[in-house]
Design a protein around this motif. Sequence first.
Motif, PDB file in Angstrom:
ATOM      1  N   GLY A   1       0.779  -1.224   0.000  1.00 35.13           N
ATOM      2  CA  GLY A   1       0.000   0.000   0.000  1.00 35.13           C
ATOM      3  C   GLY A   1       0.811   1.273   0.000  1.00 35.13           C
ATOM      4  O   GLY A   1       0.263   2.363   0.012  1.00 35.13           O
ATOM      5  N   GLY A   2       2.120   1.186  -0.004  1.00 30.00           N
ATOM      6  CA  GLY A   2       2.947   2.387   0.034  1.00 30.00           C
ATOM      7  C   GLY A   2       3.043   2.963   1.440  1.00 30.00           C
ATOM      8  O   GLY A   2       2.497   2.421   2.401  1.00 30.00           O
ATOM      9  N   TRP A   3       3.745   4.078   1.563  1.00 29.79           N
ATOM     10  CA  TRP A   3       3.955   4.723   2.863  1.00 29.79           C
ATOM     11  C   TRP A   3       2.649   5.362   3.325  1.00 29.79           C
ATOM     12  O   TRP A   3       2.105   6.240   2.647  1.00 29.79           O
ATOM     13  N   PRO A   4       2.128   4.949   4.482  1.00 23.44           N
ATOM     14  CA  PRO A   4       0.805   5.408   4.910  1.00 23.44           C
ATOM     15  C   PRO A   4       0.771   6.767   5.601  1.00 23.44           C
ATOM     16  O   PRO A   4      -0.310   7.258   5.917  1.00 23.44           O
ATOM     17  N   LEU A   5       1.928   7.385   5.819  1.00 26.81           N
ATOM     18  CA  LEU A   5       1.971   8.620   6.611  1.00 26.81           C
ATOM     19  C   LEU A   5       2.749   9.724   5.902  1.00 26.81           C
ATOM     20  O   LEU A   5       3.669  10.308   6.472  1.00 26.81           O
ATOM     21  N   PRO A   6       2.386  10.055   4.660  1.00 24.07           N
ATOM     22  CA  PRO A   6       3.154  11.064   3.930  1.00 24.07           C
ATOM     23  C   PRO A   6       3.136  12.408   4.656  1.00 24.07           C
ATOM     24  O   PRO A   6       2.109  12.855   5.135  1.00 24.07           O
ATOM     25  N   GLY A   7       4.316  13.004   4.750  1.00 28.78           N
ATOM     26  CA  GLY A   7       4.442  14.324   5.349  1.00 28.78           C
ATOM     27  C   GLY A   7       4.442  14.361   6.860  1.00 28.78           C
ATOM     28  O   GLY A   7       4.708  15.409   7.449  1.00 28.78           O
TER      29      GLY A   7
END
Length: 192
Positions: A91-97
């Motif tokens: 699912g990719g990185w769940p916490l962008p920024g």
Amino acid sequence: MQSSSSSPTSVPFIPTGFDRRDQPSLWVTRHSEMIRPGGRVLDLACGRGRHTRWLTRRGFQLTAVDADTQAIAELAGLRNVDALCADLESGGWPLPGQRFDAVVITNYLYRPLMRHVAHALDAGGLVIYETFMQGNERFGRPRSPEYLLAPGELLEWSVSEGLELVAFEEGETSIPRPAVVQRLCARRPSRH
């Protein structure tokens, strides 16, 4: 067990268990004392939340992330915990920024996420990492090289990300069961 530390007095290797379901890792408890009091901590691949629970009792604000919906549901009701169910590997990185005062990872390795871990650290933030390495396959799971660190891999990763070494250990432990592990505590340099 090989270890190195940025201080002249290196703490000896402390065997920690990977089977203990409710007790926090001694590596995590030792190095959590350096996290900013009341700080934001990411417990990545948190499983049943042994570190999430332990750290919230010490006044930290936790974000707990795991793919196990039942485990996350149990953590969602805890005070000062933001529990997020996410498949970290597809699912990719769940916490962008988002930035944290610390990122805790134990018994988990998915190399494509490692650059995100380093970038999730706020200035002065710590990564506290402990997982299996090559050689563990003779003792049990995990056995696949995909889930086993190479010798010095966490150390090399931290240097490549510009992190300052606090402590590093790698080698065989026998308590509570035989395993081969690698441990790292490193800090994102503070802004000047």
